[in-house]
Design a protein around this motif. Structure first.
Motif, short mmCIF file in Angstrom:
data_model
loop_
_atom_site.label_atom_id
_atom_site.label_comp_id
_atom_site.label_asym_id
_atom_site.label_seq_id
_atom_site.Cartn_x
_atom_site.Cartn_y
_atom_site.Cartn_z
N SER A 1 4.03 8.33 -2.89
CA SER A 1 4.92 7.24 -2.47
C SER A 1 4.41 5.92 -3.03
CB SER A 1 4.97 7.16 -0.94
OG SER A 1 3.74 6.72 -0.40
N ARG A 2 5.31 4.95 -3.13
CA ARG A 2 4.94 3.63 -3.65
C ARG A 2 3.80 3.02 -2.83
NH1 ARG A 2 7.69 -0.72 -6.30
NH2 ARG A 2 9.63 0.48 -6.36
N SER A 3 3.83 3.20 -1.51
CA SER A 3 2.89 2.54 -0.61
C SER A 3 1.59 3.30 -0.39
CB SER A 3 3.55 2.32 0.74
OG SER A 3 3.84 3.58 1.34
N HIS B 1 10.02 3.99 3.42
CA HIS B 1 9.34 2.82 2.86
C HIS B 1 9.71 1.54 3.61
CE1 HIS B 1 7.20 0.67 -0.26
NE2 HIS B 1 8.26 -0.11 -0.50
N ALA C 1 9.16 5.71 -4.88
CA ALA C 1 8.29 5.74 -6.05
C ALA C 1 9.07 6.13 -7.30
CB ALA C 1 7.14 6.72 -5.83
N LEU D 1 5.84 5.92 -12.05
CA LEU D 1 4.70 5.63 -11.20
C LEU D 1 4.05 6.93 -10.72
CD1 LEU D 1 2.89 3.73 -9.54
CD2 LEU D 1 4.64 3.78 -7.73
N THR E 1 1.91 -0.60 -3.71
CA THR E 1 2.67 -1.84 -3.55
C THR E 1 3.61 -1.66 -2.36
OG1 THR E 1 4.34 -1.08 -5.13
CG2 THR E 1 2.55 -2.46 -5.98
#
Length: 340
Positions: free
Chosen positions: A70-72, A97, A145, A149, A338
């Motif tokens: 995941s992005r986070s 998210h 995501a 990435l 992020t």
């Protein structure tokens, strides 16, 4: 995966006639048992382009539990499809998210036995698990995501690179599709045979009288018209056939372009509340009554709903043992999380 050996003793011969008749009646509606033997089960779950192997299962499991997809760095596949919570998340609508609720108020379906479904997602837009796994990773309200990435993260973690090479060969390209595919391989193994399967496979005492009565009522009321097959669901069906669903406006989801909605599996249904695509009903007997009204155009009273729910309890399956993996450390060039 466990193979459950069902042995019917001579003392059960006197009950076989009724058990056999009811079991055959269930099969006549298209309900199928999960096979007892691993080799027979593999014919159903190992039909993808990425055949099941022990090393793929382990790698796919690690990625399934890894929040760095995941992005986070906070959300994994297991967040919404928690294997300790019946393969779901115990909330009405999926949360992703930035603590975002699914914009259509869609409930997370269980991942257990999802391989037995003909299609994936509530609108049936994915044909199989390997394709389905790509969606939530990229979706903004879920793991958020981008493909690039995810690929950069996994390729920057040396242990993952070595695992992909040892699993797929030294020249493997670790792209987004490959990452999603191996997650799908793991998910294909999450099959949970139950006492109901034992019964259909010939163990006549696997269900008690109350459970058999509930099964008969389930069949007589017409529930098996949609909840059939090995998944007891998993096909696209028209929704709100006889009457409008009482919570139809919650989330505004109307199905696919033809108004069809994926029928949820009934396997482990007692463990996956709340119910329906928007998670609006928490009590199983209330869900049974609502389906009678909405889909069948009949009234199912409290006693009948309780009886059907008693049968549904026999679909609580034997879960494969899942040991939470120790995930590999990040590399020096692993992209940082992020939160935008």
């Amino acid at each position: 995966m466990k193979v459950i050996h069902c042995v019917t003793g001579l003392a059960l011969v006197g009950t076989m006639a009724f058990a056999g008749a009811l079991g055959e009646s269930a099969k006549s509606f298209g309900i199928k048992a999960i096979p007892e033997s691993t080799s027979e089960l593999l014919k159903y779950i190992d039909q993808g382009d990425d055949p099941i192997t022990a090393s793929k299962i382990e790698l796919g499991k690690m990625l399934y539990f890894d929040p760095r997809l995941s992005r986070s760095n906070l959300i994994s596949c297991n967040t919404c499809h928690n294997l300790a919570l019946g393969g779901a998340d115990a909330v009405p609508a999926a949360i992703g998210h930035k603590w975002t609720m699914n914009p259509a108020h869609l409930n997370s379906p269980t991942v257990y036995n999802s391989v037995l479904s003909e299609v994936q997602f509530w609108d049936g837009r994915s044909p199989h698990l390997e394709d389905q796994a790509q969606g939530p990773i990229q979706a903004g309200p879920e793991m958020a995501a981008p493909k690039e990435l995810v690929v950069e993260r996994i390729n920057s973690i040396p242990q993952y690179v070595e695992m992909f090479k040892s699993t797929y060969g030294p020249d493997v390209k670790i792209d987004f599709e490959r990452i999603a595919s191996v997650i799908g391989v793991f998910e294909r193994t999450l099959v949970t045979p139950s006492r109901f399967d034992d019964y259909l496979n010939g163990q006549s005492d696997a269900l008690n009288k109350a459970e058999k009565d509930g099964l008969k009522l389930f069949l007589d009321k017409g529930c098996a018209a949609c909840h059939n097959g090995m998944a007891l669901g998993g096909t696209m069906q028209p929704f709100q056939v006889a009457k409008q669903y009482k919570f139809a406006n919650l989330g505004g989801f109307t199905g696919d372009e033809n108004g069809m909605v994926k029928t949820p599996t009934l396997r482990n249904i007692t463990e996956t509340a709340p119910y329906f695509h928007n998670g609006a009903i928490w009590k199983l007997t209330d869900a049974v009554k609502e389906m009678g009204s909405t889909q069948l155009g009949i009234t199912i009273n409290d006693k009948e709903a309780a009886s059907i729910a008693t049968f549904l309890g026999t679909l609580e399956g034997r879960k494969p043992q899942i040991i939470y993996p120790i995930l590999p450390p990040m590399g020096d060039k692993t992209p940082k999380p992020t939160f935008d």
